[in-house]
Design an enzyme around this catalytic site. Structure first.
Site, PDB file in Angstrom:
ATOM      1  N   GLY A 164       4.034  59.525 -29.274  1.00 43.18           N
ATOM      2  CA  GLY A 164       5.115  60.482 -29.109  1.00 43.18           C
ATOM      3  C   GLY A 164       5.401  60.808 -27.658  1.00 43.18           C
ATOM      4  CB  CYS A 165       7.617  63.432 -26.308  1.00 47.43           C
ATOM      5  SG  CYS A 165       9.079  63.065 -27.310  1.00 47.43           S
ATOM      6  CG  PHE A 166       1.426  63.374 -25.788  1.00 49.18           C
ATOM      7  CD1 PHE A 166       0.448  62.450 -25.455  1.00 49.18           C
ATOM      8  CD2 PHE A 166       1.572  63.729 -27.121  1.00 49.18           C
ATOM      9  CE1 PHE A 166      -0.365  61.883 -26.427  1.00 49.18           C
ATOM     10  CE2 PHE A 166       0.764  63.174 -28.105  1.00 49.18           C
ATOM     11  CZ  PHE A 166      -0.206  62.243 -27.755  1.00 49.18           C
ATOM     12  CG  PHE A 374       5.640  69.079 -22.462  1.00 50.87           C
ATOM     13  CD1 PHE A 374       4.537  69.738 -21.948  1.00 50.87           C
ATOM     14  CD2 PHE A 374       6.807  69.040 -21.703  1.00 50.87           C
ATOM     15  CE1 PHE A 374       4.591  70.354 -20.703  1.00 50.87           C
ATOM     16  CE2 PHE A 374       6.875  69.650 -20.463  1.00 50.87           C
ATOM     17  CZ  PHE A 374       5.766  70.307 -19.955  1.00 50.87           C
TER      18      PHE A 374
END
Length: 394
Positions: A164-166, A374
């Site tokens: 994911g985004c992290f 994040f």
């Protein structure tokens, strides 16, 4: 007499810190402008009868601060795959068929650009880190990219799926460890994301899914990381000073993703920006305590732009000057949220903006900087960066 174990271990390690030596980026050619996107999205998903929901989506797009995004999915592809356009239709096979091929291809474009800037033969690449939230296959996207680029079969590969985004921070943390603990290592790091796994039609009962449809875009970014650069032929851009990961307290379920027959579904809680802004000061204090830095306006910023609300609340909480998050906001405006690839695009934006403005260093003329990722968990990656002087700068 056999050398002592400590001597062997010392010889295996690099002497200096890991540094980013080159950056390359790539997007699909299909650009979609945010002002036109609500009409396009509701038409292609055959949802124009949901007039109130369309108005909500227009407001989401207006507030997103995104001007355009790039997407592999064209109108022609979506017409050929109507189940991808539905909200809850079985479509994983169709999505997988797209991403297992296209994710490595997009990655190759970014990697070729990074290798060209680096200026060394690809045979010098010792390690490959590949990260994507788009599709899973065996052998993985790391193997496919190795074949596409013609890397040595003995390259040491690491495949990160479904982070994911992290994960733009995760790959830097891993690359730092590999470069500093393997003398002479040159690590190719690639994040490649295609939203074909998450694209779906609207639902009045799942507005968090609609938020994702307003934010996410496609892109790939590649960097070369190594320690002890050759001063004659390699030009460091940023040093990777420290790297850490943490799970924020009381954040379970804040961001979830689930791979189902209908594709990858995302679930977002409204208080994600609040959770991040509430905890970011501690992340900064822990990371910068060894350097004695406490003024967050005295460092340069590369923050994952999950959405404008996250950037806005971080800015307010820390009292940041408006220009501090300019690079993050610009990448969000020009590309949308590209998940793991975003912070590497911002890293590229930072060094370019600094050079074009005649700044003394790659970090807006400042020495120290921070990179934040994040994402699901709620997980935060914190990377402390040190800029390098720009040749010829005053």
């Amino acid at each position: 007499m056999a050398p002592a174990m400590e001597e062997i271990r010392q010889a295996q390690r690099a002497e200096g810190p890991a540094a980013v030596l080159a950056i390359g980026t790539s997007t699909p050619p299909n650009a979609l402008y945010q002002a036109d996107y609500p009409d396009y999205y509701f038409r292609i998903t055959k949802s124009e009868h949901l007039t109130e929901l369309k108005e909500k989506f227009k407001r989401m797009c207006d507030k997103s601060m995104i001007k355009k995004r790039y997407m592999y999915l064209t109108e022609e592809i979506l017409k050929e795959n109507p189940n991808i356009c539905a909200f809850m239709a079985p479509s994983l096979d169709a999505r997988q068929d797209i991403v297992v091929t296209e994710v490595p291809k997009l990655a190759k474009e970014a990697a070729v650009r990074a290798i060209k800037e680096w200026g060394h033969p690809k045979s010098r690449i010792t390690h490959l880190i590949f990260c994507t939230t788009s599709g899973i296959d065996m052998p993985g996207a790391d193997y496919q990219l190795t074949r596409l680029l013609g890397l040595r079969p003995s390259v040491n590969r690491f495949m990160l799926y479904q982070q994911g985004c992290f994960a733009g921070g995760t790959v830097l943390r891993l690359a730092k460890d590999l470069a500093e603990n393997n003398a002479g290592a040159r690590v190719l790091v690639v994040c490649s994301e295609i939203t074909a796994v998450t694209f779906r039609g609207p639902s009045e009962s799942h507005l968090d899914s609609l938020v994702g449809q307003a934010l996410f875009g496609d892109g790939a970014a590649a960097i070369i990381v190594g320690s002890d650069p050759d001063s004659a032929t390699e030009r460091p851009l940023f040093q990777l000073v420290s790297a850490s990961q943490t799970i924020l307290p009381e954040s379970e379920g804040a961001i979830d993703g689930h791979l189902r027959e209908i594709g990858l579904t995302f679930h977002l809680l409204k208080d994600v920006p609040g959770l991040i802004s509430k905890n970011i000061q501690k992340c900064l204090l822990d990371a910068f305590k060894p350097l004695g830095v406490h003024d967050w306006n005295s460092i340069f910023w590369i923050a994952h732009p999950g959405g404008p609300a996250i950037l806005d609340q971080v800015e307010i909480k820390l009292g940041l000057k408006a220009e501090k998050l300019a690079a993050s906001r610009n990448v969000l405006a020009e590309y949308g949220n590209m998940s793991s690839a975003c912070v590497l695009f911002i890293l590229d934006e930072m060094r370019r903006r600094s050079a074009e403005a005649g700044q003394a260093t790659t970090g807006e003329g400042l020495e120290w900087g921070v990179l934040f990722g994040f994402g699901p968990g709620l997980t935060v990656e914190t990377i402390v960066l040190r800029s390098v002087p720009i040749a010829g700068a005053e």
